[in-house]
Design an enzyme around this catalytic site. Structure first.
Site, PDB file in Angstrom:
ATOM      1  N   HIS A 182       0.852  -1.073   0.107  1.00 21.89           N
ATOM      2  CA  HIS A 182      -0.024  -0.031   0.164  1.00 21.89           C
ATOM      3  C   HIS A 182       0.845   1.171   0.003  1.00 21.89           C
ATOM      4  CE1 HIS A 182      -3.685  -2.293   1.604  1.00 21.89           C
ATOM      5  NE2 HIS A 182      -3.869  -2.030   0.346  1.00 21.89           N
ATOM      6  N   CYS A 235      -3.868  -3.677 -15.561  1.00 16.30           N
ATOM      7  CA  CYS A 235      -4.512  -2.735 -14.709  1.00 16.30           C
ATOM      8  C   CYS A 235      -3.624  -2.706 -13.245  1.00 16.30           C
ATOM      9  CB  CYS A 235      -6.012  -2.691 -14.464  1.00 16.30           C
ATOM     10  SG  CYS A 235      -6.599  -4.376 -13.689  1.00 16.30           S
TER      11      CYS A 235
END
Length: 555
Positions: A189, A486
């Protein structure tokens, strides 16, 4: 001149003094003077904790409302941890037994951290988030300043063992010009948010503890190097050249195509209407990944169809006439739903997540597809919808039938190796596929993306991963159907050229990465991209693949 090496995450060069993340509270034993709360005062102590947790959650949600994309998702998920029933319940039990709120929070966190670590994978990643919540709540209980990253007075380079995603999401890129961590991986993250902020980032760097705050460093986010006390003139020249290249990138306005005119759609990853509208300020042709999780996370009940329609329309309407690819709910594992009993899973990252939720809660997918179809119809748009966590052709066929029955275009994510290996059979059932390189890399290499020791294995340049991508792209070409990427790999300008050389037709990433990808593609021919792909595929290590492709494209 000493140089440290790590895993490159976000390209660019930065030069400046080192600042360090402040010490975390860690444990409250040195801060809390009481060892036991009188029984008559325990209800009041519980109220103190509840108020502190609510205040922390509210602050994080407020920050999320001013953020977008991955940063907003992370802040909302972290806010949810502050009020997680399991954690708050464990704290309440300790308070009821006489522990002060701060010590109770420390003990409950240790309990859950041990459990998450034992589970491994994505759940182990949540330990950093939970410890961050613990520190913020303890500070609130004890009336201390909220922990986090210091705000420098001048542009600086941030060194840290690791950063809580909530801290990374709040960085000011004008003052924190680069990020270097000892832990973390290329798809963590923290890395994803650093890419969204557009600051050079290198992770999994050994030896950071020996570099004192205030030391001047030169960070190369493309090479993954950190030079200690570099020669100032040469360092400033490197930064100037990086800025010159950045100006070239900033001047790129699309559309995506190679130097000889081969078209490649350069698209954006978004999470809500705010991030979709923000993406229109970048040179992207549409949306290649609309993550719909933000609609569902941090809610006590499932959003109604009407609520979903309104939210989906915001995203679709941001790109009238443009391409918009919507991914159905990817919940479970590190993104649990409050209104679903996920049960206890030995390994949630390999458990009931994404499309697999339909086995026990088919109404969630039914309602979501109904909402997407209505939103598209009201906007006059062509809806392209894809499902996450598809393992093979049978699941793809089931999903495609649901989507087509509503007049929409059906696709699936390729992020499980089995789906990549059976790409031809999967493509026979759907109209397009999109490769999610973050999970595909993690599952292919059997490596936790948060493990610093395994950061090299979670590098999307791993040849095993490249071979899977190439196989999917070849299957798409044979079927005459588009294959997109993606995952975060689509944000790497060099890797983007390799992907196009393999036959990938669209690249979707954080909008801030679009110009760098488009500009790099515009400097090379399709033949060069194909040569670079062949060179990378001929290697057996990630670093060698990156170097081989760079050598071809530099020629």
């Amino acid at each position: 001149m000493e140089s440290l090496q790590g895993t490159p995450v976000v390209g660019g060069i930065a030069y400046g003094p080192v600042i360090r993340a402040g010490e975390r509270i860690g444990a409250a034993s040195d801060l809390e003077t009481r060892t036991e709360v009188d029984e008559a005062d325990r209800d009041a102590e519980q109220a103190r904790f509840t108020a502190a947790a609510a205040a922390v959650a509210a602050r994080l949600r407020d920050r999320a409302s001013h953020a977008s994309g991955a940063a907003a998702e992370v802040l909302i998920a972290t806010a949810g941890l502050a009020e997680d029933r399991g954690w708050t319940g464990a704290v309440a039990k300790r308070i009821a037994d006489g522990a002060p709120a701060a010590l109770a929070a420390t003990g409950a966190t240790a309990q859950f951290a041990e459990m998450f670590t034992a589970l491994g994978g994505v759940m182990a990643e949540r330990v950093t988030d939970l410890e961050d919540v613990r520190d913020r709540v303890i500070a609130e209980v004890l009336g201390l300043p909220e922990p986090g990253v210091p705000v420098p007075e001048s542009p600086s380079v941030l060194f840290a063992d690791d950063l809580a995603p909530a801290d990374t999401a709040g960085l000011d890129p004008a003052l924190v010009t680069a990020l270097v961590t000892r832990l973390g991986g290329p798809t963590s993250h923290t890395a994803i948010i650093a890419r969204q902020l557009g600051i050079p980032c290198v992770v999994a760097v050994a030896g950071l503890d020996a570099v004192a705050a205030g030391t001047t460093v030169l960070v190369d986010g493309t090479a993954g190097s950190v030079e200690i006390d570099p020669e100032p003139t040469a360092a400033r020249a490197a930064v100037a050249e990086s800025r010159r290249q950045a100006e070239v990138v900033a001047a790129w306005s699309g559309p995506g195509r190679t130097a000889d005119g081969h078209e490649v759609a350069v698209l954006a990853n978004v999470a809500d209407g705010v991030s979709a509208r923000a993406a229109t300020g970048y040179p992207v042709e549409g949306i290649g990944l609309f993550r719909t999780e933000l609609t569902f996370l941090d809610r006590a009940d499932e959003p109604t169809v009407d609520e979903q329609v309104a939210l989906y329309r915001e995203v679709i309407d941001a790109f009238p006439g443009g391409k918009v690819v919507i991914r159905t709910l990817d919940a479970g594992s590190d993104k649990p739903l409050r209104f679903v009993d996920h049960g206890a899973e030995a390994n949630p990252a390999l458990g009931i997540r994404g499309n697999r939720l339909t086995a026990t809660h088919p109404e969630i997918r039914t309602n979501q597809l109904d909402a997407i179809a209505r939103a598209a119809e009201e906007s006059g748009a062509t809806a392209r919808v894809m499902a996450p966590m598809i393992a093979g052709p049978a699941e793809a066929a089931d999903f495609a039938a649901e989507v087509r029955s509503r007049g929409m275009i059906a696709g699936v994510m390729i992020e499980i190796p089995s789906a990549a290996i059976l790409a031809s059979a999967v493509l026979a059932e759907v109209d397009f596929v999109s490769i999610g390189t973050n999970d595909l890399t993690q599952y292919t290499m059997a490596a936790d993306r948060m493990s610093a020791e395994l950061a090299e294995l979670t590098d999307p340049w791993q040849p095993a991963v490249l071979h899977l991508i190439e196989g999917v792209a070849r299957a798409g070409a044979d079927a005459g159907k588009p294959v997109g990427v993606c995952g975060e790999a689509a944000a790497d300008p060099l890797l983007a050229c390799v992907l196009v050389g393999m036959g990938v037709s669209s690249l979707s990433s954080a909008p801030v990465a679009a110009a760098a990808v488009g500009a790099r593609l515009g400097q090379v021919s399709l033949a060069q991209c194909r040569d670079a792909a062949r060179a990378a595929l001929a290697t057996s290590e990630a670093a060698a693949a990156r170097a081989a492709a760079a050598a071809v494209l530099a020629g």
